[in-house]
Design a protein around this motif. Sequence first.
Motif, PDB file in Angstrom:
ATOM      1  N   GLY A   1       0.802  -1.228   0.000  1.00 39.90           N
ATOM      2  CA  GLY A   1       0.000   0.000   0.000  1.00 39.90           C
ATOM      3  C   GLY A   1       0.829   1.270   0.000  1.00 39.90           C
ATOM      4  N   ALA A   2       2.000   1.224   0.657  1.00 42.09           N
ATOM      5  CA  ALA A   2       2.861   2.403   0.666  1.00 42.09           C
ATOM      6  C   ALA A   2       3.538   2.584  -0.691  1.00 42.09           C
ATOM      7  CB  ALA A   2       3.912   2.267   1.766  1.00 42.09           C
ATOM      8  N   LEU A   3       3.795   1.461  -1.357  1.00 33.60           N
ATOM      9  CA  LEU A   3       4.430   1.472  -2.672  1.00 33.60           C
ATOM     10  C   LEU A   3       3.429   1.818  -3.764  1.00 33.60           C
ATOM     11  CD1 LEU A   3       7.231   0.704  -3.979  1.00 33.60           C
ATOM     12  CD2 LEU A   3       6.262  -1.580  -4.327  1.00 33.60           C
ATOM     13  N   ILE A   4       2.242   1.227  -3.665  1.00 29.15           N
ATOM     14  CA  ILE A   4       1.158   1.432  -4.632  1.00 29.15           C
ATOM     15  C   ILE A   4      -0.074   1.848  -3.834  1.00 29.15           C
ATOM     16  CG2 ILE A   4      -0.224   0.368  -6.471  1.00 29.15           C
ATOM     17  CD1 ILE A   4       2.087  -1.735  -6.685  1.00 29.15           C
ATOM     18  N   PRO A   5      -0.264   3.142  -3.595  1.00 28.76           N
ATOM     19  CA  PRO A   5      -1.346   3.611  -2.714  1.00 28.76           C
ATOM     20  C   PRO A   5      -2.724   3.084  -3.090  1.00 28.76           C
ATOM     21  CG  PRO A   5       0.151   5.407  -3.231  1.00 28.76           C
ATOM     22  CD  PRO A   5       0.562   4.249  -4.101  1.00 28.76           C
ATOM     23  N   GLU A   6      -2.980   2.932  -4.388  1.00 29.54           N
ATOM     24  CA  GLU A   6      -4.306   2.472  -4.824  1.00 29.54           C
ATOM     25  C   GLU A   6      -4.612   1.054  -4.328  1.00 29.54           C
ATOM     26  OE1 GLU A   6      -2.787   5.436  -7.869  1.00 29.54           O
ATOM     27  OE2 GLU A   6      -1.968   3.732  -6.766  1.00 29.54           O
TER      28      GLU A   6
END
Length: 336
Positions: free
Chosen positions: A91-96
Amino acid sequence: MKHTLGALAGVSALAMGLSAAQADTWRYAFEEAITDVQGVYATKFKEVVEEKTDHEIQLFPFGTLGESADIMEQAQAGILQFVNQSPGFTGALIPEAQVFFVPYLLPTDQEHLARFYKESKAINEDFEELYAEQGLELLSMYPEGEVAMTTKEPVKACEDLNEVKFRVMTNPLLVESYKAFGATPTPLPWGEVYGGLQTNIIQGQENPTFFLYSTKIYEVTDHITYAGHNVFTTALMANQDFYNGLSEEEQQVIEEAADVAYDHIVTYQKDLADQELAKIKEAKPEMTVTILTEEERECFKAAASEVEEKFIEMTGDSGKAILEQMKADLEATATE
């Protein structure tokens, strides 16, 4: 510290062995034990690849190469060819990817879920592009079962979570979810959860039922609560440079292996939660198990709209588009 040094030693040994390793050996790390859902999926994937090619798949269960953040870094660096990781950690890498933690977005019906993950445009097109931007080839997303809360005190309403230090993955939206539920969210890597519960640093956590049994987390909590608020999602990815360097035939085998493993794990999970819950009750008869009624779930569902707004605030137009597409996909796959 001992665990960290051991993990670093394992990574160092792996890295030093890369030049000596045969070119036909591919490395695949995941976040669970070999006998857990991700391990069963990985074993089936390995079986198909090795049956149809000359390549060997080397599997690395949880802890072999460190925590979740460690194996993602290794996959992005090309030390690992494959990594299986929950969007909770990406989630931190790919917020979506945090969309999978909007409460009550996903149904708990297994047949609906199986169709959704397999046919969803959001997963198979939109997320594929988002993962590619991070050097990752998204091969499959699949469910691991309904999430249950385990706590030291009973939970029948949001107010029962007041001031409870509740462990969450290092995921901003999951933090917001438990804030909205009334708890004090406490991000911790999985390796610290059992000890944290044992010493009362935290008083609760959430995971699918099979994981509660396999990790013996029931030993340090007293109550299991099903609020129907989420399903645990995980994803198989490949290092994109590695994947793009394969022949078309090899890519096809990998895609086929991911599909076969998906169908296998969906079937494998059909009665898994009930079976593992029965084992927990046998091991700890005093453990209470509560399925919240619709009335008892009202406060959690009311909090869901607040979390959805937070998700859109965090991710902007891109996240809003993903959320809308997922809702459309869920509606489209509701019935065959």
